[in-house]
Design a protein around this motif. Structure first.
Motif, PDB file in Angstrom:
ATOM      1  N   ALA A 152       0.837  -1.203   0.000  1.00  0.00           N
ATOM      2  CA  ALA A 152       0.000   0.000   0.000  1.00  0.00           C
ATOM      3  C   ALA A 152       0.874   1.256   0.000  1.00  0.00           C
ATOM      4  CB  ALA A 152      -0.941  -0.008   1.203  1.00  0.00           C
ATOM      5  N   ASP A 153       1.980   1.229   0.748  1.00  0.00           N
ATOM      6  CA  ASP A 153       2.903   2.373   0.770  1.00  0.00           C
ATOM      7  C   ASP A 153       3.588   2.539  -0.578  1.00  0.00           C
ATOM      8  OD1 ASP A 153       2.224   2.693   3.435  1.00  0.00           O
ATOM      9  OD2 ASP A 153       4.058   1.747   4.183  1.00  0.00           O
ATOM     10  N   ASN A 154       3.976   1.439  -1.194  1.00  0.00           N
ATOM     11  CA  ASN A 154       4.598   1.494  -2.518  1.00  0.00           C
ATOM     12  C   ASN A 154       3.647   2.109  -3.534  1.00  0.00           C
ATOM     13  OD1 ASN A 154       6.843   0.174  -1.423  1.00  0.00           O
ATOM     14  ND2 ASN A 154       6.110  -1.833  -2.047  1.00  0.00           N
ATOM     15  N   MET A 155       2.393   1.669  -3.499  1.00  0.00           N
ATOM     16  CA  MET A 155       1.401   2.213  -4.438  1.00  0.00           C
ATOM     17  C   MET A 155       1.140   3.692  -4.175  1.00  0.00           C
ATOM     18  SD  MET A 155       0.639   0.094  -6.711  1.00  0.00           S
ATOM     19  CE  MET A 155      -0.923   0.524  -7.419  1.00  0.00           C
ATOM     20  N   LYS A 156       1.062   4.079  -2.909  1.00  0.00           N
ATOM     21  CA  LYS A 156       0.834   5.486  -2.576  1.00  0.00           C
ATOM     22  C   LYS A 156       1.971   6.348  -3.108  1.00  0.00           C
ATOM     23  CE  LYS A 156      -0.263   8.632   1.177  1.00  0.00           C
ATOM     24  NZ  LYS A 156      -0.481   8.809   2.607  1.00  0.00           N
TER      25      LYS A 156
END
Length: 167
Positions: A152-156
C-alpha cells in the motif's frame, strides 16, 4: 563476472528463492525495454528503496539489462549509505563493469552507471517533491521499481510521484 559473497549468511533461502522467481516472472511479463524507443541509446532505471527487494531487483537486472548499443543508467535511492556500502562490499567486482557514483572515467568502456542517493522515506507530500526535483534535470526513468515497505505504501508513493511502477 562479479561475486556475490556470503549471501547465505544474510538471506532466508526460501524467501530469497521465492522473491527471485517473482521478480523474474514480473520482468518476463513487463520487460525493461518495453518503454524504451529503439533509437534511444540509454536504459534509465530508478530503484526507490534498497532493502532486500530492491537489492534482489538490482541483482537480477544487472545481467539481463545489458543490451547491445544501450548504456544502463541506474539510480538507487536508499534510506542509508550503509545499504550501498553493504551491497558493494558483497559484490567487490561490480565496479569492474559499472561506473559507480562517478568512480570510472567516462572514457572507460563499461556497461553503464549506478548512482546511489540517500533519502529517508516517508509518505509525506514532500517525498513527491523530492523525487520530482531529483529527476527534473535528469532523464525520466524508463522503468521504476519501488520497494519502501508495504505494498500500500509502494502504491501510494507511485501515485504521488506519477511513476509507473512494480510493487
Amino acid at each position: 563476472k562479479w561475486v556475490l559473497a556470503d549471501v547465505d549468511e544474510y538471506t532466508d533461502k526460501t524467501k530469497e528463492k521465492n522473491t527471485s522467481i517473482a521478480l523474474m516472472y514480473h520482468l518476463y511479463k513487463e520487460p525493461l525495454y518495453a518503454n524504451v524507443p529503439q533509437e534511444k541509446k540509454d536504459l534509465d532505471i530508478l530503484v526507490i528503496g534498497f532493502g532486500m527487494y530492491g537489492r534482489k531487483f538490482l541483482d537480477i537486472i544487472l545481467p539481463i539489462a545489458q543490451m547491445p548499443d544501450k548504456k544502463l543508467n541506474i539510480t538507487v535511492i536508499a534510506s542509508s549509505c550503509k545499504d550501498k556500502d553493504e551491497y558493494l562490499r558483497l559484490r567487490p567486482q561490480l565496479s569492474d563493469f559499472f561506473d559507480i557514483d562517478g568512480s570510472v572515467s567516462h572514457e572507460k568502456d563499461n556497461y553503464g552507471t549506478i548512482r546511489f542517493l540517500e533519502h529517508k522515506f516517508s509518505l509525506e507530500e514532500q517525498n513527491a517533491d523530492y523525487y520530482l526535483k531529483l529527476l527534473y534535470n535528469d532523464k525520466q526513468p524508463d522503468y521504476t521499481f519501488i520497494s519502501i515497505g508495504e505494498n500500500a505504501d509502494n502504491m501510494k508513493l507511485a501515485v504521488m510521484t506519477g511513476f509507473s511502477t512494480m510493487v
